[in-house]
Design a protein around this motif. Structure first.
Motif, mmCIF file in Angstrom:
data_model
loop_
_atom_site.group_PDB
_atom_site.id
_atom_site.type_symbol
_atom_site.label_atom_id
_atom_site.label_comp_id
_atom_site.label_asym_id
_atom_site.label_seq_id
_atom_site.Cartn_x
_atom_site.Cartn_y
_atom_site.Cartn_z
ATOM 1 N N GLY A 1 39.294 33.278 -33.810
ATOM 2 C CA GLY A 1 38.375 34.331 -34.235
ATOM 3 C C GLY A 1 37.093 33.688 -34.688
ATOM 4 N N PRO A 2 36.080 34.526 -34.864
ATOM 5 C CA PRO A 2 34.806 33.960 -35.300
ATOM 6 C C PRO A 2 34.926 33.433 -36.720
ATOM 7 C CG PRO A 2 34.725 36.348 -35.330
ATOM 8 C CD PRO A 2 36.037 35.975 -34.730
ATOM 9 N N ALA A 3 34.118 32.463 -37.035
ATOM 10 C CA ALA A 3 34.049 31.978 -38.399
ATOM 11 C C ALA A 3 33.525 33.093 -39.289
ATOM 12 C CB ALA A 3 33.099 30.784 -38.461
ATOM 13 N N THR A 4 34.001 33.139 -40.507
ATOM 14 C CA THR A 4 33.545 34.173 -41.429
ATOM 15 C C THR A 4 33.029 33.535 -42.711
ATOM 16 O OG1 THR A 4 35.687 34.435 -42.513
ATOM 17 C CG2 THR A 4 35.280 35.791 -40.552
ATOM 18 N N GLY A 5 32.351 34.317 -43.483
ATOM 19 C CA GLY A 5 31.865 33.861 -44.771
ATOM 20 C C GLY A 5 31.884 35.010 -45.751
ATOM 21 N N PRO A 6 31.752 34.702 -47.035
ATOM 22 C CA PRO A 6 31.854 35.742 -48.051
ATOM 23 C C PRO A 6 30.548 36.529 -48.201
ATOM 24 C CG PRO A 6 31.483 33.642 -49.089
ATOM 25 C CD PRO A 6 31.545 33.369 -47.617
ATOM 26 N N VAL A 7 30.702 37.826 -48.325
ATOM 27 C CA VAL A 7 29.573 38.679 -48.680
ATOM 28 C C VAL A 7 29.367 38.542 -50.181
ATOM 29 C CG1 VAL A 7 28.681 41.035 -48.753
ATOM 30 C CG2 VAL A 7 30.071 40.274 -46.814
ATOM 31 N N THR A 8 28.180 38.142 -50.583
ATOM 32 C CA THR A 8 27.953 37.835 -51.994
ATOM 33 C C THR A 8 27.040 38.848 -52.689
ATOM 34 O OG1 THR A 8 26.296 36.285 -51.182
ATOM 35 C CG2 THR A 8 28.411 35.373 -51.846
ATOM 36 N N VAL A 9 26.782 39.929 -52.008
ATOM 37 C CA VAL A 9 25.973 40.991 -52.631
ATOM 38 C C VAL A 9 26.752 42.300 -52.574
ATOM 39 C CG1 VAL A 9 23.794 39.890 -51.988
ATOM 40 C CG2 VAL A 9 24.813 41.619 -50.472
ATOM 41 N N ASP A 10 26.234 43.280 -53.283
ATOM 42 C CA ASP A 10 26.836 44.612 -53.299
ATOM 43 C C ASP A 10 26.597 45.343 -51.991
ATOM 44 O OD1 ASP A 10 24.280 46.626 -53.833
ATOM 45 O OD2 ASP A 10 23.990 44.608 -54.653
ATOM 46 N N ASP A 11 27.598 46.136 -51.556
ATOM 47 C CA ASP A 11 27.424 47.056 -50.436
ATOM 48 C C ASP A 11 26.864 48.390 -50.914
ATOM 49 O OD1 ASP A 11 28.451 45.291 -48.548
ATOM 50 O OD2 ASP A 11 30.506 46.041 -48.769
ATOM 51 N N ALA A 12 27.167 48.700 -52.156
ATOM 52 C CA ALA A 12 26.742 49.989 -52.700
ATOM 53 C C ALA A 12 26.641 49.889 -54.206
ATOM 54 C CB ALA A 12 27.752 51.084 -52.341
ATOM 55 N N ALA A 13 25.748 50.680 -54.756
ATOM 56 C CA ALA A 13 25.595 50.755 -56.212
ATOM 57 C C ALA A 13 25.361 52.209 -56.585
ATOM 58 C CB ALA A 13 24.410 49.904 -56.657
ATOM 59 N N VAL A 14 26.041 52.661 -57.610
ATOM 60 C CA VAL A 14 25.816 54.018 -58.128
ATOM 61 C C VAL A 14 25.613 53.917 -59.629
ATOM 62 C CG1 VAL A 14 27.170 55.164 -56.327
ATOM 63 C CG2 VAL A 14 28.299 54.478 -58.431
ATOM 64 N N PHE A 15 24.705 54.718 -60.130
ATOM 65 C CA PHE A 15 24.558 54.725 -61.590
ATOM 66 C C PHE A 15 23.977 56.037 -62.089
ATOM 67 C CE2 PHE A 15 19.948 53.608 -61.790
ATOM 68 C CZ PHE A 15 19.751 53.015 -60.558
#
Lengths: 403, 403, 403, 403
Positions: free
Chosen positions: B244-258
């Motif tokens: 499979g393709p190499a992967t890496g960690p997502v280090t930011v938010d996908d969504a924010a609610v406040f």
């Protein structure tokens, strides 16, 4: 039926109509209506189509003539009446919110569970579940058409008290109504989104606000309409010298907003307000999942927007489905496609399902336990708001609740 | 100009067009564009209409040929470039968010304030302020047409990374982008709502989420488009065996609610997400005041809905104003009424105001201080989310910011 | 380019932009612009980005510097200029309507056919064909997604002359404009619907009307904007005693409505009006076929509504497709999804296709023959209206026209 | 009441409800319902809430028990029943269209006029006049808010017979239904637009079409729902060998389109179709006047769009009025603002006005004379279509009709 104001009229319309539209295993007889004011309740009985009337709800709920008790009073009397009715072996349908306090709601849920064992049915009146487009949203989620739910954004917006001169009706008093926008309309979006997603709200962080803290005392009010009393009694808040109408404190929230996590992993925002100028009855819900999204607006309750992300990219978009086809929930009994239904039809659908459940020995939904769980969410919201928006977990219900 | 990807192309279009459409006291010459890859930047210069190109941004910002530096790079290089440009006495326009950290933003705001004293101008590129309908909202609020602001509900919804196979582009890496949906699109609704209402966010209670935590590494990506690299280098996250393709960690938010309180008393909800299936660029804002409401949606940026609650009750409603009349902001220079403009026109308007400010010796808005204040809100959101949604006050800016 | 008013500005924007956005086999040089007033045309050349200017169109169309002549003048001069340009071997792009009379249009089509044999290209500027949503409608019809076309309903509604004091600009004079709403905007919906359906209008029954028959003379007007001249010369219609502005007769239609049959069997209604209060540029088309329908509105030109009647009944509805995906026509070169484009982009797309056709030796569409056929429909409408709405067949074009 | 199908059910719902919602000077008793099939009419009486039933309409209309006769049968029996009822001194409410032929309609109008002299009331059931948004449009026009009417564009679009296998129900047979889309739904938009504008259609130029000319015979059909009979009797059109269902000719129009002039000077387009794929019950009307415009769509019957051209230019637009306020026609008796009503409420409003008129000795509208005038328009449309779309004047009614 107990209560003859706004909800009483809506329920009566539904009881009158349900057997005219649906083939059901039982036929409803509208036996007796109850209220405090003899003159008004007699008028209501005559107008709304009830065979008799009484001012004694205790007599009503124990009457041999009665199989079903429908509770449409303000929330402060729900518990007492429902408990008595269940004790008398009557099937009970109770308006939302189930009660004004968690303690009452717990007691009612326990009583309903006990009664169920003897074949007595109970149901809480979250009528919007029976708006066909809402039922259809549930069906789409259940069928996996939305995939993994990522977002819920729900708002129930009204504007009927924007005017600071709108009077202090019972819905603005905590001892009668329990809470303000939160319990009155926030409860609807809490129930609706949990019902549609099949997920529970796990925790919340909330703000509530009362924008207008003193209001004129009403001359007498019912439901959502009221007139200001310029000459009413004064209990410490109003003028005694004729320089203005007497006023009293608003003891409930005007608006509540909160963020939440659902137990299936979704993020959610909720807002209930009576100060959203221009929004009359705007219950709006959008749900985004990994495979699709749905959008609903109660002001256009015959429509559902559905985005199917499995279609070719160039053809994707939000489809405005006119939910008036015979293939849609509850619709085959009504008019031809495109001939829209109204607000009150949700009650007819509610009564349809209730009558069928009672007649066939099934348990109608939402149960009192489910309604208790909504109450626990309301309670978490209130506590979070009181504790500077701290994250607040929703207490768990005593027993598993049927989906 | 530094940067030639998505923002670089949009800014170039604006620079090319601004003098063609507006009568301005100065005429723009597109001198030089800068990027890291010589071949690509040479192509970009040729295509986008720049007289020359360079790979050395330090040379660019000190060049005698240059009066204005336009920074369109990812956020991690904003501070260094802007500080150097200001130090060299160049007027600076910097894309939003101002910086990736509060510390950088503070330094930039201080430098801008110092430079201002010597006649050097600076501005942060919150281009949506210059969408005519947004400017008009501001005008309506300023004119008192909405009365006391009660509610703000703002969402910026996109769906470009719903697919878990979408690759790990720079916008999903904290070291490059600072944050995810929050800083990229959440910053826009924070700035826009503060600008329109004239109120600041005082405190927040927030949740952020990363729904997909590992993604394939990209073969090379720019802006919002990318392809998955199935054969790329692996640094501890990807497959080494070709399965499979190499992967890496997502280090930011996908969504924010406040939820938030504004300093003028309004309650607000905010949501920024890249997981709102079906929403492509849905920046939606609704503001309710005691006298009226406005609604805006960037996907229909030529329209503004305005509800005037001072009209007779029977005639009230949300008016869909097609914001294309010569009476509307920025529009008299464009096409006849009803002939709509697009996304990139907001940049032309931004450059129009910037050029005019520079030429006339005025300070353009939003200033770096205003942009710093947005950064402080982003920081409060991040901290609240890290501390279990605790209520978090927004830090105050060092000096008063011009409205 | 000949002409520098509204259309001149729009075309110039397109010429400036086309190579910046699209990779094309040729690069455009904006050589010379022509107009009657030296001062104004010099200003226009400077502002719009042309290398030189002239007041002598005959010199322009024979200049060795020029490969392409773009005609943006009022309709009364189209024929003369186009014939001269074609005779000089220049490729020609001519604004719509092709000419003011059928005779002129026939001559132009014949000249274009003759020139084509020598490799000279020609095209008529029905720019709305290149609005991506319109191109997509054509693709859906071609792919059979709509099935058999049953209905076309088309309207092009504006309201810029509702005020009886709006002056008598050239567009309201038959000798300049040929006709009124009919030729100006009606021509667009005739071309667009024939293009999208692939069907020709076979016959019509029409009404035209001039609601305001006398209007003030303008002080000088250009395009769609004008001011009333209160002191102008009077030629028999206006006041000579200063009691009011001079007036003159409106000699074109304010509105035209007609029913039609298309040669594929569909019924159609058409309406073009400058008196549709509140409609600014509302070109609206709905097409119903046996398998689906499409709806388009130029005021929301980034959207297409598509109803797919082959989906399950409960899921059918009109899908609002945001036509901004890279999969959509012309869009891959612009901005990310959801970032909308404006009116002028249709011209950039037109120039893109024209440049590509010229560079690759292909014939661009719509050809002059196709434009002649539109002229024949306009003529049939006019004749029907003159003969009490009698059914009037559309004359056939001399030769088969490429689809 | 005579008739118990679609219209019978809708009228029954209205009769059951009218006194529950409105305070009226008389109370309705639902005495007897009549139909041809004893079993079905008995069932209908029971379900719909009638005290008794009969198969003998002549007995019904002369019964001493009856004050009002409500005619909900197909159009071919309207005249005979209405004339008998009027002769018997009964007040008559007759569904639209008034009759299948002009001759019948003339006779009915004459009989109604004669009966009126003796205090007998009559009314034709154009129920959409009583949709609150439609009534409000009339009020706006009457109050001069639209100024001089310039344009009417009206369409009533359905799609229930797009499928060529939909069977040959009575509505597709000229001897039963009189005409097809034209009389069934076209009549509604003719009446509605004349009512709202206060203007009459003076002449028309029309096309009608039957797209599918042979259809399967139904096994038995009622109203808008039917099933194909695969084994039915064959009368010359169907298969005799069992290889397919028997078919018969469609003898009415599937669609009708026409342009018209109104006697106040407006141009109009009309379209009625059962082949508008995706349009379920889309009665759409737009009216443009010199001071404003209104837009209505029956699929969103609780909404009215109003454009007020007297507002400042920058604030003009179409205002979506949610017609659910107590200030709106008929609404004060229903639910709180924003709680929408449905299709059937228009009948309740119709019965409200009819009961009040009868009880107070006033003449309800629309009168039979007004309904005759609609019939004359239908007749002009039919004749124009038969004579190659020739311009056809609408015959004048014998006597002035009350506005």
């Amino acid at each position: 039926m107990v209560g003859y104001a706004f909800m009483g009229a809506a329920h009566s319309q539904a009881w009158r109509t349900v057997n005219r539209v649906y083939d059901l295993p039982a036929r409803v007889r509208m036996s007796s209506i109850c209220g405090r004011d003899p003159g008004k309740v007699a008028d209501a009985a005559d107008r709304l189509g009830w065979d008799s009337w009484t001012t004694d709800w205790r007599a009503l709920v124990t009457s041999d003539e009665i199989d079903v008790v429908d509770i449409c009073t303000p929330g402060d009397s729900h518990a007492e009446i429902a408990l008595a009715a269940l004790a008398a072996g009557k099937h009970v349908i109770c308006e939302k919110p189930l009660a004004n306090t968690v303690a009452e709601a717990r007691e009612m849920a326990a009583a309903a569970a006990a009664a169920r064992a003897t074949g007595v049915r109970s149901m809480c009146g979250f009528n919007y579940r029976r708006v066909p487009a809402v039922t259809m949203m549930r069906q789409l989620v259940e069928a996996g058409r939305l995939g993994v739910i990522r977002h819920v954004r729900a708002a129930y917006l009204q504007d009927w008290i924007v005017d600071p001169q709108f009077p202090l009706v019972w819905r603005l008093q905590k001892d009668k109504a329990g809470s303000g926008a939160l319990g009155d309309i926030g409860a609807h979006i809490i129930d609706l989104t949990q019902y549609v997603t099949g997920q529970r709200i796990g925790g919340v962080s909330a703000i509530t606000e009362t924008f207008v803290r003193q209001r004129p005392l009403p001359a007498g009010s019912s439901g959502l309409a009221a007139q200001v009393d310029g000459h009413g009694p004064v209990d410490g808040h109003g003028s005694v010298d004729g320089h203005g109408p007497a006023t009293g404190p608003v003891t409930v929230d005007d608006a509540a907003v909160f963020v939440a996590r659902l137990d299936g992993g979704a993020l959610a925002t909720y807002e209930a307000s009576r100060f959203a100028t221009g929004r009359k009855n705007a219950l709006r819900v959008e749900i985004n999942g990994s495979l699709g999204s749905v959008v609903f607006d109660l002001e256009r309750l015959n429509e559902l927007e559905f985005h199917d992300a499995t279609l070719p990219a160039a053809e994707q978009g939000f489809t405005r489905i006119l939910v008036t086809e015979p293939e849609h929930p509850y619709l085959s009994a009504w008019w031809p496609p495109g001939h829209i239904i109204g607000y009150e039809h949700s009650f007819t659908h509610e009564m349809r399902d209730f009558v069928e459940a009672v007649a066939t020995g099934a348990d109608p939904t939402p149960s009192f336990e489910e309604a208790l769980q909504v109450q626990l969410v309301l309670d978490a919201v209130t506590r979070s708001a009181e504790r500077n928006s701290s994250w607040t977990e929703v207490a768990s219900t005593p027993a598993p609740v049927p989906a």
